[in-house]
Enzyme design. Structure first.
Site, mmCIF file in Angstrom:
data_model
loop_
_atom_site.group_PDB
_atom_site.id
_atom_site.type_symbol
_atom_site.label_atom_id
_atom_site.label_comp_id
_atom_site.label_asym_id
_atom_site.label_seq_id
_atom_site.Cartn_x
_atom_site.Cartn_y
_atom_site.Cartn_z
ATOM 1 N N PRO A 86 0.835 -1.212 0.000
ATOM 2 C CA PRO A 86 0.000 0.000 0.000
ATOM 3 C C PRO A 86 0.863 1.252 0.000
ATOM 4 O O PRO A 86 1.868 1.335 0.716
ATOM 5 C CB PRO A 86 -0.806 -0.140 1.286
ATOM 6 C CG PRO A 86 -0.949 -1.620 1.469
ATOM 7 C CD PRO A 86 0.371 -2.177 1.005
ATOM 8 N N CYS A 87 0.450 2.233 -0.809
ATOM 9 C CA CYS A 87 1.343 3.357 -1.096
ATOM 10 C C CYS A 87 0.827 4.698 -0.600
ATOM 11 O O CYS A 87 1.446 5.733 -0.828
ATOM 12 C CB CYS A 87 1.569 3.446 -2.602
ATOM 13 S SG CYS A 87 0.036 3.552 -3.557
ATOM 14 N N GLN A 88 -0.336 4.721 0.082
ATOM 15 C CA GLN A 88 -0.932 6.002 0.450
ATOM 16 C C GLN A 88 -0.019 6.854 1.316
ATOM 17 O O GLN A 88 -0.059 8.080 1.247
ATOM 18 C CB GLN A 88 -2.269 5.774 1.164
ATOM 19 C CG GLN A 88 -3.360 5.197 0.278
ATOM 20 C CD GLN A 88 -3.360 3.670 0.255
ATOM 21 O OE1 GLN A 88 -2.348 3.027 0.561
ATOM 22 N NE2 GLN A 88 -4.478 3.081 -0.099
ATOM 23 N N PHE A 90 3.117 7.240 1.016
ATOM 24 C CA PHE A 90 4.156 7.888 0.212
ATOM 25 C C PHE A 90 3.576 8.811 -0.862
ATOM 26 O O PHE A 90 4.279 9.651 -1.396
ATOM 27 C CB PHE A 90 5.021 6.835 -0.493
ATOM 28 C CG PHE A 90 5.752 5.925 0.453
ATOM 29 C CD1 PHE A 90 6.667 6.433 1.361
ATOM 30 C CD2 PHE A 90 5.525 4.556 0.436
ATOM 31 C CE1 PHE A 90 7.353 5.594 2.229
ATOM 32 C CE2 PHE A 90 6.207 3.711 1.293
ATOM 33 C CZ PHE A 90 7.118 4.228 2.198
#
Length: 370
Positions: A86-88, A90
């Protein structure tokens, strides 16, 4: 009924573990490239149901950290580990917080690589992790940890439109091969033979019927309104001309990144006159008038032939197979599509890695780490 994806999976030979699998975008590309997914995981219930329905029941729902002990049993059995944590945490669209719990999952990914010791790994994430100065320390620490585990590592930022995806979606890929940990991989050079110019949005959506009909049944009812205080850019497809964050789709080009927040006023906007009647996009004409006199925005209304992108259209633009079934509510389906790695991009990256593992392509290096 057994699907084509499941049949292909059963004949593949590169045993693979998939982490943060979502609805299966990265896995579809990997399977088409020759991967045999032995084990997969995601935390989202609907995504796991979609994955299970289309790909197989080898997916495990839950927190990846709860499976660390079980994953140790795959050491020496899995040749490849893939996944997009999950990238939220960054993302420039999020809070950009390294202490966000989702930001910490890149270290969980690294822990699995250390435990399983595959011959290669592929990690996908948002462009910001690879390009933003703010995350330089995280990047360096992550690469150092993977090198310490015995891998030559390379990073590259890819635009999905260069890999047969009608979407200007930029993402970082971190790729590693077991051995030679002082060497930096030249991923861009290794991927060059796998590049393929994408279809335009118009060409891609030609496989679908009109919204609300046939194989394009779903509709999004989020209202479209023009902002009275537009933020203008040189391109009518940038800036902010509508209320909410939904941007117009460039019919004869590539659409912007499909966000996981689709379903409401962040859903991209389609001009049906441009798509079905080949008329000049209304947004281009409106933008030209705004550039002359921005005050006209206070008196304009969005025309009725503008609508939101449907789930089926989003599926096509993310290059999922036309018959791929997403489970859960319409909002959940939009989220699963927006979170996914585009299947065609995944196929290109995984094909390169698997070709190296199978001895069909060489490893290329760009230099040495200091």
């Amino acid at each position: 009924m057994e699907t084509d994806i499941i049949r292909t999976l059963s004949t593949n030979t590169v045993n693979t573990i998939s982490l943060f699998s979502g609805a299966g975008g990265l896995d579809i590309g990997a399977i088409e490239a020759g991967a045999r997914i032995m084990w997969a995981n995601d935390k989202m219930k609907d995504a796991c149901e979609s994955y299970s329905t289309n790909i197989g029941t080898h997916i495990h729902q839950g927190d990846i950290n709860d499976y660390m002990e079980a994953l140790k049993g795959y050491k020496g059995k899995a040749r490849l580990v893939i996944g997009g944590p999950p990238c939220q945490g960054f993302s420039v669209a999020g809070k950009m917080d390294k202490d966000d719990e989702r930001s910490k999952l890149v270290w969980s990914y690294a822990q699995v690589v250390e435990a399983v010791e595959p011959q290669a790994f592929i990690m996908e994430n948002v462009k910001a992790l690879g390009a933003n100065k703010r995350w330089e320390g995280v990047r360096n620490e992550l690469v150092s940890r993977l090198r310490a585990a015995g891998y030559s590592v390379g990073l590259c930022i890819l635009n999905a439109s260069d890999f047969n995806v009608p979407q200007a979606r930029e993402r970082i890929f971190i790729i590693g091969f077991k051995g030679n940990p002082m060497a930096e991989l030249d991923i861009n050079a290794m991927l060059r033979p796998y590049m393929k110019k994408a279809q335009t949005v118009r060409e891609a959506l030609a496989v679908l019927d009109m919204a609300g009909h046939g194989n394009n049944q779903s509709t999004c009812n989020a209202k479209i309104t023009l902002t009275q205080n537009p933020v203008l850019r040189k391109s009518p497809y940038a800036g902010m001309l509508f209320n909410g964050l939904g941007r117009p789709v460039k019919i004869d080009g590539y659409c912007a990144t499909l966000p996981a927040s689709m379903g409401g006023n962040k859903t991209p906007i389609i001009d049906e006159n441009a798509l079905y009647k080949h008329l000049r996009p209304w947004i281009e004409e409106y933008h030209a008038r705004l550039m002359q006199d921005p005050t006209i925005a206070k008196h304009e209304e969005a025309p009725c032939f503008l609508r939101r992108l449907t789930v089926d259209e989003a599926r096509v633009l993310q290059t999922f197979p036309i018959g791929y079934k997403f489970c859960g509510s319409q909002s959940s389906q939009y989220t699963q599509i927006g979170n996914a790695v585009p299947c065609n991009l995944a196929k290109a990256v995984c094909s390169m890695v698997i070709d190296v593992l199978e001895g069909r392509k060489p490893i290329l290096y760009s230099g040495l780490f200091s």
